[in-house]
Design a protein around this motif. Sequence first.
Motif, PDB file in Angstrom:
ATOM      1  N   VAL A 243       0.842  -1.190   0.000  1.00 36.27           N
ATOM      2  CA  VAL A 243       0.000   0.000   0.000  1.00 36.27           C
ATOM      3  C   VAL A 243       0.878   1.241   0.000  1.00 36.27           C
ATOM      4  O   VAL A 243       1.815   1.348   0.814  1.00 36.27           O
ATOM      5  CB  VAL A 243      -0.951   0.003   1.211  1.00 36.27           C
ATOM      6  N   LEU A 244       0.591   2.190  -0.914  1.00 29.91           N
ATOM      7  CA  LEU A 244       1.299   3.469  -0.992  1.00 29.91           C
ATOM      8  C   LEU A 244       0.286   4.593  -0.905  1.00 29.91           C
ATOM      9  O   LEU A 244      -0.734   4.582  -1.608  1.00 29.91           O
ATOM     10  CB  LEU A 244       2.086   3.579  -2.302  1.00 29.91           C
TER      11      LEU A 244
ATOM     12  N   TYR B 139       9.511   7.113   1.149  1.00 31.11           N
ATOM     13  CA  TYR B 139       9.306   6.565  -0.191  1.00 31.11           C
ATOM     14  C   TYR B 139       8.870   5.097  -0.170  1.00 31.11           C
ATOM     15  O   TYR B 139       8.473   4.561  -1.191  1.00 31.11           O
ATOM     16  CB  TYR B 139      10.592   6.718  -1.017  1.00 31.11           C
ATOM     17  N   PHE B 140       8.976   4.454   1.006  1.00 33.76           N
ATOM     18  CA  PHE B 140       8.516   3.067   1.102  1.00 33.76           C
ATOM     19  C   PHE B 140       7.001   2.986   1.254  1.00 33.76           C
ATOM     20  O   PHE B 140       6.387   2.001   0.858  1.00 33.76           O
ATOM     21  CB  PHE B 140       9.185   2.368   2.280  1.00 33.76           C
ATOM     22  N   LYS B 141       6.382   4.037   1.811  1.00 36.16           N
ATOM     23  CA  LYS B 141       4.948   4.003   2.097  1.00 36.16           C
ATOM     24  C   LYS B 141       4.175   5.123   1.413  1.00 36.16           C
ATOM     25  O   LYS B 141       2.954   5.178   1.550  1.00 36.16           O
ATOM     26  CB  LYS B 141       4.713   4.089   3.620  1.00 36.16           C
ATOM     27  N   GLN B 142       4.859   6.009   0.723  1.00 35.99           N
ATOM     28  CA  GLN B 142       4.202   7.143   0.075  1.00 35.99           C
ATOM     29  C   GLN B 142       4.672   7.251  -1.378  1.00 35.99           C
ATOM     30  O   GLN B 142       5.754   6.794  -1.748  1.00 35.99           O
ATOM     31  CB  GLN B 142       4.524   8.445   0.829  1.00 35.99           C
ATOM     32  N   ILE B 143       3.826   7.899  -2.187  1.00 30.66           N
ATOM     33  CA  ILE B 143       4.132   8.138  -3.596  1.00 30.66           C
ATOM     34  C   ILE B 143       3.621   9.519  -3.962  1.00 30.66           C
ATOM     35  O   ILE B 143       2.589   9.974  -3.444  1.00 30.66           O
ATOM     36  CB  ILE B 143       3.504   7.048  -4.495  1.00 30.66           C
ATOM     37  N   SER B 144       4.366  10.206  -4.845  1.00 26.34           N
ATOM     38  CA  SER B 144       3.951  11.559  -5.238  1.00 26.34           C
ATOM     39  C   SER B 144       2.736  11.489  -6.154  1.00 26.34           C
ATOM     40  O   SER B 144       2.481  10.472  -6.817  1.00 26.34           O
ATOM     41  CB  SER B 144       5.100  12.285  -5.947  1.00 26.34           C
ATOM     42  N   LEU B 145       1.995  12.587  -6.202  1.00 27.41           N
ATOM     43  CA  LEU B 145       0.790  12.634  -7.028  1.00 27.41           C
ATOM     44  C   LEU B 145       1.133  12.459  -8.512  1.00 27.41           C
ATOM     45  O   LEU B 145       0.402  11.802  -9.260  1.00 27.41           O
ATOM     46  CB  LEU B 145       0.071  13.973  -6.786  1.00 27.41           C
TER      47      LEU B 145
ATOM     48  N   VAL C 128      -6.464   9.288  -9.937  1.00 27.53           N
ATOM     49  CA  VAL C 128      -6.074   9.289  -8.533  1.00 27.53           C
ATOM     50  C   VAL C 128      -5.943  10.717  -8.027  1.00 27.53           C
ATOM     51  O   VAL C 128      -5.658  11.645  -8.792  1.00 27.53           O
ATOM     52  CB  VAL C 128      -4.736   8.525  -8.356  1.00 27.53           C
ATOM     53  N   LYS C 129      -6.168  10.933  -6.701  1.00 31.60           N
ATOM     54  CA  LYS C 129      -6.045  12.252  -6.099  1.00 31.60           C
ATOM     55  C   LYS C 129      -5.354  12.130  -4.748  1.00 31.60           C
ATOM     56  O   LYS C 129      -5.146  11.027  -4.230  1.00 31.60           O
ATOM     57  CB  LYS C 129      -7.400  12.928  -5.953  1.00 31.60           C
ATOM     58  N   LEU C 130      -4.995  13.293  -4.178  1.00 32.54           N
ATOM     59  CA  LEU C 130      -4.283  13.295  -2.897  1.00 32.54           C
ATOM     60  C   LEU C 130      -5.095  12.574  -1.816  1.00 32.54           C
ATOM     61  O   LEU C 130      -6.325  12.752  -1.713  1.00 32.54           O
ATOM     62  CB  LEU C 130      -3.996  14.733  -2.453  1.00 32.54           C
ATOM     63  N   GLY C 131      -4.406  11.805  -0.994  1.00 34.45           N
ATOM     64  CA  GLY C 131      -5.052  11.073   0.091  1.00 34.45           C
ATOM     65  C   GLY C 131      -5.490   9.678  -0.284  1.00 34.45           C
ATOM     66  O   GLY C 131      -5.833   8.881   0.601  1.00 34.45           O
ATOM     67  N   ASP C 132      -5.495   9.368  -1.638  1.00 32.82           N
ATOM     68  CA  ASP C 132      -5.848   8.012  -2.051  1.00 32.82           C
ATOM     69  C   ASP C 132      -4.680   7.058  -1.768  1.00 32.82           C
ATOM     70  O   ASP C 132      -3.577   7.487  -1.416  1.00 32.82           O
ATOM     71  CB  ASP C 132      -6.196   7.980  -3.543  1.00 32.82           C
ATOM     72  N   PHE C 133      -4.961   5.764  -1.934  1.00 31.36           N
ATOM     73  CA  PHE C 133      -3.941   4.745  -1.740  1.00 31.36           C
ATOM     74  C   PHE C 133      -3.779   3.940  -3.035  1.00 31.36           C
ATOM     75  O   PHE C 133      -4.772   3.576  -3.693  1.00 31.36           O
ATOM     76  CB  PHE C 133      -4.306   3.807  -0.587  1.00 31.36           C
ATOM     77  N   ILE C 134      -2.516   3.717  -3.396  1.00 33.89           N
ATOM     78  CA  ILE C 134      -2.181   2.889  -4.555  1.00 33.89           C
ATOM     79  C   ILE C 134      -1.822   1.494  -4.053  1.00 33.89           C
ATOM     80  O   ILE C 134      -1.054   1.352  -3.093  1.00 33.89           O
ATOM     81  CB  ILE C 134      -0.998   3.488  -5.341  1.00 33.89           C
ATOM     82  N   VAL C 135      -2.384   0.470  -4.692  1.00 33.38           N
ATOM     83  CA  VAL C 135      -2.139  -0.901  -4.289  1.00 33.38           C
ATOM     84  C   VAL C 135      -1.263  -1.586  -5.329  1.00 33.38           C
ATOM     85  O   VAL C 135      -1.602  -1.614  -6.525  1.00 33.38           O
ATOM     86  CB  VAL C 135      -3.467  -1.672  -4.125  1.00 33.38           C
ATOM     87  N   ASP C 136      -0.127  -2.134  -4.830  1.00 32.22           N
ATOM     88  CA  ASP C 136       0.771  -2.900  -5.687  1.00 32.22           C
ATOM     89  C   ASP C 136       0.649  -4.374  -5.345  1.00 32.22           C
ATOM     90  O   ASP C 136       1.097  -4.805  -4.263  1.00 32.22           O
ATOM     91  CB  ASP C 136       2.234  -2.460  -5.460  1.00 32.22           C
ATOM     92  N   PRO C 137       0.028  -5.181  -6.192  1.00 30.44           N
ATOM     93  CA  PRO C 137      -0.029  -6.623  -5.910  1.00 30.44           C
ATOM     94  C   PRO C 137       1.365  -7.216  -5.881  1.00 30.44           C
ATOM     95  O   PRO C 137       2.241  -6.820  -6.648  1.00 30.44           O
ATOM     96  CB  PRO C 137      -0.858  -7.178  -7.072  1.00 30.44           C
ATOM     97  N   LEU C 138       1.567  -8.183  -4.965  1.00 32.57           N
ATOM     98  CA  LEU C 138       2.848  -8.871  -4.846  1.00 32.57           C
ATOM     99  C   LEU C 138       2.650 -10.342  -5.181  1.00 32.57           C
ATOM    100  O   LEU C 138       1.619 -10.938  -4.836  1.00 32.57           O
ATOM    101  CB  LEU C 138       3.407  -8.738  -3.419  1.00 32.57           C
ATOM    102  N   PRO C 139       3.638 -10.944  -5.831  1.00 31.06           N
ATOM    103  CA  PRO C 139       3.519 -12.354  -6.189  1.00 31.06           C
ATOM    104  C   PRO C 139       3.716 -13.241  -4.961  1.00 31.06           C
ATOM    105  O   PRO C 139       4.381 -12.848  -4.007  1.00 31.06           O
ATOM    106  CB  PRO C 139       4.643 -12.560  -7.207  1.00 31.06           C
TER     107      PRO C 139
END
Length: 520
Positions: free
Chosen positions: A67-68, A77-83, A93-104
Amino acid sequence: MNPIAANKAELIAIADAVAREKSIDRMIVIEAMEEAIQRAARARYGAENDIRAKIDPRGGDLRLWRVLEVVEEPEDYFKQISLVDAKERESDVKLGDFIVDPLPPIEFGRIAAQAAKQVIVTKVRDAERERQYDEYKDRQGEIITGLVKRVEFGHIVVDLGRAEGVIRRDQQIPREVLRVGDRVRSLITLVRRENRGPQIFCSRAHPDFMKKLFAQEVPEIYDGVIEIKACARDPGSRAKIGVLSHDSSIDPVGACVGMRGSRVQAVVQELAGEKIDIIPWSPETATFVVNALQPAQVSKVVIDEEDTRIEVVVPDDQLSLAIGRRGQNVRLAGQLTGHQIDIMTEAAESEKRQKEFVERSELFEKELELDETLAQLLVAEGFTSLEEVAYVEADELASIEGLDEDVAAELQSRAVEALERRESGYRDARRALGVEDALSEIPGLTEEMLVRLGSKGIKTLDDLADLSTDELIGKGDKRREIPAGLLASFGISQDDGNAIIMAARQHWFADEVTDEATEA
C-alpha cells in the motif's frame, strides 16, 4: 503443519482444526494467519513497506499487496508516492488516495516460518484466554465439577474442562486428601483477568458452598419455598445453618434433613463428614440465639443492642455443652447470629448482678446522699447511672412506689449537682494536664473524655486533628476491644467520631482562607 507453506485448502483446514480444538472463532485463527503472513512478507520485502495479506475464509485464496499513500511530496518513499508518479499509474487518482501494488506469492524461509508460527500461537492463546474469561466471569457463586490435575505447594489445580481452577490451601476442607484424577466439586468464588490468563479461584470451605449443596439436594430451597437465612462453618468439623419456610405447611428443618436424613447426609458426605446443625431461623434475636446454641439449653438471654453483644445464661451443667469443644459451638452461634455471645452460668450471672446492684446502690448513696433503702429502690427500678436519674421524666420518677413529686424533684436536683461536681473535677484535672480550652468547645467531647485524651498526650487542636477516627474511637463494631481507640470505652459511634475529628480540623481550613486572602 506449517501454515505459511500450506496450500489454500490446507490453510482453511488448519484454521478449522485449531478453532475447534481451542473452542474459538475460526475468523480469529484466520486473522492470526494473515498477520503472520504479513510479518513474514515484510521480512522478505523489507520491514519499511506497508504490506497487507488477505485470506479468503471460504476458498483459502491468499493475496499479498503493498500500500502506498498518494501525497504531494513523499517523505517516506517506502509508504508514500507523489501525485505525479501516481497519475502515471492511475489517471483519476487524487491526494489522500492509496495505490495498491499486488505482490507475487513467495516462498518463506525457515526463520520467517518460525516467526509466523509464533505469531499465530500467541494470537490463538490470547483468544483462548479471552474466551475462558468470558465463559467463567459470570459464573461466580456456581458449583462446578472438575478433575484434580496437580497439587502445587498445597494448592489444588482443577481441570474444569475448558479452563483450570485453583483451590487454595485455605479454601480446602482440612484433613481432606485429594489425589490427582479425583473428581471434585467446588464453588467459584472469583474470576480475575490476568496477563497469564484468567485465574479462576474455587473454594470448598466457603459457607456459600454448603448453601449451594443444600439447594441441589433440597428442591424446596431451589424453588425458594425454604430460604437459608444464615450459615456458619468450621470446615471439615461442624456447621450451622438457619432456615426459614415461606410456606407454613412445610417444616424447614424436616425438609432439609429429608427422609431418614437422606438429604443432609448427601451434603455431609460431600463435605468430608462435616456435622451440620439445621436450626429454625427467627426474626427475634433472642429466640434465634437460643436456637443457635442447640443442643445446649438456655435459661436467659440479655441483649445489648448498642454493642452487638449478647449475654447468655445457661444452667451449670450445660456450660461445657454451650461452649463446645475449643469454643466451637458458641463461636459458630456467634457467626450465625452476627452477635458476640458471652456464656455464663446461672451462679456467675447471679454473682455479677449482685455485684452491679451493690456498686450502683453505693454510687447513689454517696453522690445523692441517700439512705441504703432508697438507693436500693432506685437500682431495683432499673436506674443505673446519675444521668438517668437527672434527665428522666419527673413523672416516671414520682411514679415509683414510696416517692412523691417533691422527693422526685429533690432527687433530680441532687443528681444534677452531683454531675456538675463530677464535671468540675474533670475540668480541673484536664487543665492540670495542660489540655487547652479550645478542645472543650468541640461538640461531643466531655471533660472526662478530655482528661483521657490529655493523659495520652492529646492536648491541642492540632494534636486531635492529626488523629484518624479509628485512632480516636477504635475500629468497627468491636471498637471497645481495640486498645488503639483512645476513647474506645466511651462507646462513641463512627459518625460522631468523624464529626469530632472534622470539628478539630476546622481551624486548618480557616487558616488557609486567611492565608489566601493575605496573598490576594
